[in-house]
Design an enzyme around this catalytic site. Structure first.
Site, PDB file in Angstrom:
ATOM      1  N   PHE A 237       1.006  -1.060   0.039  1.00  0.00           N
ATOM      2  CA  PHE A 237       0.342   0.181   0.236  1.00  0.00           C
ATOM      3  C   PHE A 237       0.903   1.780   0.096  1.00  0.00           C
ATOM      4  O   PHE A 237       0.367   2.133   0.173  1.00  0.00           O
ATOM      5  CB  PHE A 237      -1.048  -0.011   1.162  1.00  0.00           C
ATOM      6  CG  PHE A 237      -1.766  -1.145   1.185  1.00  0.00           C
ATOM      7  CD1 PHE A 237      -2.413  -1.681   0.455  1.00  0.00           C
ATOM      8  CD2 PHE A 237      -0.961  -2.192   2.774  1.00  0.00           C
ATOM      9  CE1 PHE A 237      -2.836  -3.569   0.925  1.00  0.00           C
ATOM     10  CE2 PHE A 237      -2.112  -3.762   2.636  1.00  0.00           C
ATOM     11  CZ  PHE A 237      -3.192  -4.117   1.870  1.00  0.00           C
ATOM     12  N   GLY A 464       0.583  -8.495  -3.175  1.00  0.00           N
ATOM     13  CA  GLY A 464      -0.822  -8.988  -2.814  1.00  0.00           C
ATOM     14  C   GLY A 464      -2.305  -9.189  -3.763  1.00  0.00           C
ATOM     15  O   GLY A 464      -3.360  -9.302  -3.442  1.00  0.00           O
ATOM     16  N   LYS A 647     -11.684 -10.672 -11.884  1.00  0.00           N
ATOM     17  CA  LYS A 647     -11.421 -11.855 -10.539  1.00  0.00           C
ATOM     18  C   LYS A 647     -10.717 -10.854  -9.870  1.00  0.00           C
ATOM     19  O   LYS A 647     -11.172 -10.266  -8.698  1.00  0.00           O
ATOM     20  CB  LYS A 647     -11.360 -12.864 -10.465  1.00  0.00           C
ATOM     21  CG  LYS A 647     -11.938 -13.840  -8.814  1.00  0.00           C
ATOM     22  CD  LYS A 647     -11.529 -15.306  -8.998  1.00  0.00           C
ATOM     23  CE  LYS A 647     -12.651 -16.000  -8.953  1.00  0.00           C
ATOM     24  NZ  LYS A 647     -12.032 -17.520  -8.848  1.00  0.00           N
ATOM     25  N   GLU A 719      -5.050   1.266  -6.805  1.00  0.00           N
ATOM     26  CA  GLU A 719      -5.759   2.834  -6.115  1.00  0.00           C
ATOM     27  C   GLU A 719      -6.832   3.698  -6.205  1.00  0.00           C
ATOM     28  O   GLU A 719      -7.550   4.114  -4.932  1.00  0.00           O
ATOM     29  CB  GLU A 719      -4.527   3.588  -6.032  1.00  0.00           C
ATOM     30  CG  GLU A 719      -3.401   2.767  -5.684  1.00  0.00           C
ATOM     31  CD  GLU A 719      -2.418   3.533  -5.948  1.00  0.00           C
ATOM     32  OE1 GLU A 719      -1.524   4.634  -5.193  1.00  0.00           O
ATOM     33  OE2 GLU A 719      -1.614   3.368  -6.520  1.00  0.00           O
TER      34      GLU A 719
END
Ligand code: MOS
Length: 752
Positions: A237, A464, A647, A719
């Site tokens: 992040f 991730g 997905k 984002e």
């Protein structure tokens, strides 16, 4: 051949992750490894006057205790915002200066992690404390890069005052957003192993090549002597982008003790030894004529920055791109306080600024008596408002139309407080989301084998998000293979150059290099098989053979699958390096990326402005008596060019929206003002939503074609999901209660 792009593909690393066989940086245990622990400053501002290490040194298992006086060969690098690879431009343990609470002041190495922690507890540091303030004073702000307009930190177009004077309605509002921390599940860690002058570092990273370049440069080593390895990252992040002091301390400590050292930063220390989202103030003045057309647009952003360095994430560059207006003024300002360096945290320029912008737009709509969606429609534009270039694609109103339909926006009551359900006040709110399409140069190596396999290698990262999967999908689609037949290797600095996994760039930029490699394989194959005496494409002009997802096609309907063609050539395989060099990438920008830095082009080029767009709508319910704020429904629609994986993209967007709910209603790094510290430094007290807080979350993914952004037509989506959520919730709260909330997070006490 089954379609592999723009479809739902389960993560290729799913099994490895759920069975624990996916190894993260801190899972590596080089032989003879010792354990590090940080001693962090108990004061925020001042000096270290003495450090007594004797008790720690006599603790069983403790091997060494390093202080600023004893740590050997400790190196530092320049900070990111000064053009370097570092997470900060101030480096602890170079001397006695204390610049922020929780700054490392000593480093303990021991035989076990427990002994290292015990040793750290026993280090006795004496300080001379000075006054500090963890919060900025907005009255004491200054313009970024004052005096030079060149970077657009102050921008004036038209005559703002005239625009305000002629407006039928104006708003003048100030919003505030708090400090926030990333809280990735995977702890920060660094493991360093020296073998003579060769160094290996395992560390979760968003930019392994930047790390290697920076570390090699700091130690004066050739880059070939340094390995940086980060195969899996458990959430980043923005917090794992730069070279951190704790990493450089660990590298020095490993050298000092002559053995590999692993440091796992504790959860509370994660709030002080790395970056965070700076607090901010967002000032908006808007004016519009009676039809809602903007006549004046002013945005002044004041963001917190430390006493050293200037942390600049220019949100005004994004807000001024949103709506057509002849009179625009924006200013990017900073105000200092006593913290570590902030940095980027998911949508660093957009989350805070769009809470302000989209709340102010909502207020303007109420003043004009307009539907807030219609206000966005009236001001929608296909030309960038200040840069005078067209958007390469812009599906903002398509997004609003789609989400209006899914949400049932037409059921919204016209008046404030007009919707109730038993003891609940109900409100509907909407907001615009956007994210720039940033462009970085990338390479990728692909080896395709006629036996039905392909290997993809590049120094990109999976933080991730599903990057392993989408890279495999791109190669599989182009080469005509099942996704499982493509092996993807990433997360090592030795691999072909790929950009930082930041700014939502990896899928678009690195993915385009994988695509290019496959096209080059097809071109080489076409040349070889057209020159053969047999085969369906024998004798065909190779320049007229095209690649059509797994199939080579000649001009007269002849065709052969890529895999069959590979079997015909003597090697049975082809390996090439693909490249992504967008026309907006200057030689200088390419050089920056290839020399370990960040050469970002866009979102505005001389030809186009490149942004993804979306719209979010939420229903809030506020209990008449308890005043609790609930979000039973949040719907959205996004358009971001080609969807690679419906997905993982859906999960990214949904995750962003859920984090948006967190920013809106839960999340804040509380401060201890007298001691200038971050207070709730653990996941128990740093509030994030739990399952019970998240109800219906719906995401529509619109089709959009954009041939300019890159050959895949992909815009980044890492984002954008978080961007519109807080304003949409605030606007819904206003609809339900008539209370205009201007500070995040919005809590029960704000709606009493
Ligand atoms: Mo992301 S905040 O661009 O690392």
């Amino acid at each position: 051949m089954a379609q592999t792009i723009n479809t739902e593909v389960t993560r290729t690393d799913a099994r490895r992750k759920v069975t624990g066989t996916a190894t993260y940086a801190a899972d590596e245990t080089p032989s003879g490894m010792l354990h590090g622990a940080l001693v962090c400053s108990a004061i925020a501002v001042g000096q270290v006057t003495a450090i007594d290490t004797s008790a720690a040194e006599s603790e069983p298992g403790v091997v060494a205790v390093f202080t600023h006086e004893t740590l050997p060969d400790y190196k530092t690098v320049k900070g990111f915002y000064a053009g370097g690879p570092g997470s900060s431009s101030f480096w602890p343990m170079e001397g006695t200066d204390i610049r922020y609470a929780g700054q490392p002041v000593a480093y303990v190495v021991a035989e076990t992690a427990a002994a290292a922690r015990r040793g750290a507890d026993l280090v006795n540091v004496t300080y001379q404390e000075a006054d500090g303030s963890i919060h900025m004073d907005p009255e004491d702000s200054f313009v970024v890069g004052a005096g030079e307009d060149s970077e657009g930190m102050v921008l004036t177009k038209g005559d703002l005052q005239a625009g305000l004077d002629e407006a039928a309605q104006t708003v003048d509002m100030t919003f505030t957003t708090p400090f926030q921390h990333h809280n990735p599940m995977e702890m920060f860690s660094a493991t360093a192993e020296w073998r003579g002058d060769r160094l290996t570092v395992w560390m979760p990273s968003q930019s392994v090549r930047t790390l290697r370049h920076g570390i090699a440069g700091a130690y004066g080593l050739p880059e070939t002597s340094v390995r940086v390895i980060s195969p899996f990252v458990g959430g980043a992040f923005g917090s794992k982008a730069g070279i951190t002091p704790y990493a450089m301390l660990t590298i020095a400590a490993a050298k000092g003790v002559g053995a590999p050292v692993r440091l796992i930063v504790t959860r509370p220390q994660m709030y002080t030894v790395a970056t965070f989202r700076p607090e901010s103030r967002q000032q908006f003045r808007l004016g519009a004529d009676a039809q809602g057309r903007l006549t004046a647009f002013e945005h002044v952003e004041i963001a917190q920055t430390p006493q050293f360095g200037e942390i600049v994430n220019p949100g005004t560059h994004i807000t001024r791109a949103m709506y057509a207006c002849p009179n625009i003024h924006t200013e990017q300002r900073l105000a200092r306080s006593d913290t570590n360096s902030g940095g980027f945290m998911r949508a660093p320029n957009e989350m805070q600024t769009f809470f302000g912008l989209e709340s102010a737009m909502d207020e303007l709509a109420w003043k004009l008596g307009m539907d807030p969606v219609e206000l966005r429609r009236v001001n929608d534009t296909m030309t960038h408002p200040t840069e005078d270039v067209p958007f390469s694609s812009r599906s903002l109103m398509e997004s609003y139309d789609a989400v209006s339909n899914s949400f049932g926006w037409d059921q919204r009551g016209r008046e404030i407080g007009s919707m109730t359900d038993g003891d609940w006040l109900v409100g509907y709110g909407c907001a615009t989301a956007t994210y720039p399409t940033n462009i970085l140069a990338s390479n990728a190596r692909v080896r395709a084998q006629g036996t039905g396999n392909a290997y993809v290698e590049l120094a990109a990262h999976d933080v991730g998000t599903g990057t392993y999967t989408i890279m495999a999908q791109i190669a599989a689609a182009r080469l005509g293979l099942p996704v499982e037949a493509v092996d993807v290797v990433m997360g090592e600095a030795d691999l072909p150059v790929a950009p930082i996994s930041g700014g939502s760039t990896t899928a678009a930029s690195a993915g385009s290099a994988v695509h290019d490699a496959c096209v080059k394989i097809a071109q080489q194959l076409a040349t070889q098989i057209s020159g053969m005496s047999e085969g369906p494409l024998s004798g065909v002009d190779p320049s007229r053979i095209t690649l059509d997802d797994g199939t080579l096609r000649g001009p007269d309907g002849q065709s052969q699958s890529v895999m069959e063609a590979l079997q015909m050539i003597p090697e049975g395989e082809i390996e090439v390096v693909g490249t992504f060099r967008h026309p907006a990438l200057t030689d200088q920008l390419i050089k920056a990326t290839f020399s370990g830095g960040y050469g970002t082009a866009g979102p505005v080029t001389p030809e186009f402005a490149m942004f993804a767009f979306g719209a979010e709508m939420v229903e809030v319910r506020i209990h008449k008596y308890t005043h609790e704020i609930r979000v039973p429904r949040i719907h959205s629609a996004f358009a971001a060019g080609t969807w690679l994986n419906r997905k993982t993209a859906h999960s990214q967007l949904m995750g962003g929206m859920i984090w948006g709910i967190s920013s809106a209603l839960h999340e804040v790094t509380e401060t201890d003002k007298p001691r200038s510290r971050f207070l709730n430094a653990n996941i128990a007290e740093y509030l994030v939503p739990v399952n019970a807080d998240i109800r219906e979350v719906r995401v529509e993914m619109l089709e959009e074609q954009d041939d300019y952004v890159n050959p895949l037509g992909v815009k980044g989506i890492g984002e954008i999901g978080i961007v519109g959520t807080a304003a949409a919730i605030g606007n819904a709260i206003y609809h339900a209660t008539g209370k205009r909330l201007t500070a995040l997070p919005m809590t029960i006490s704000d709606v009493l």
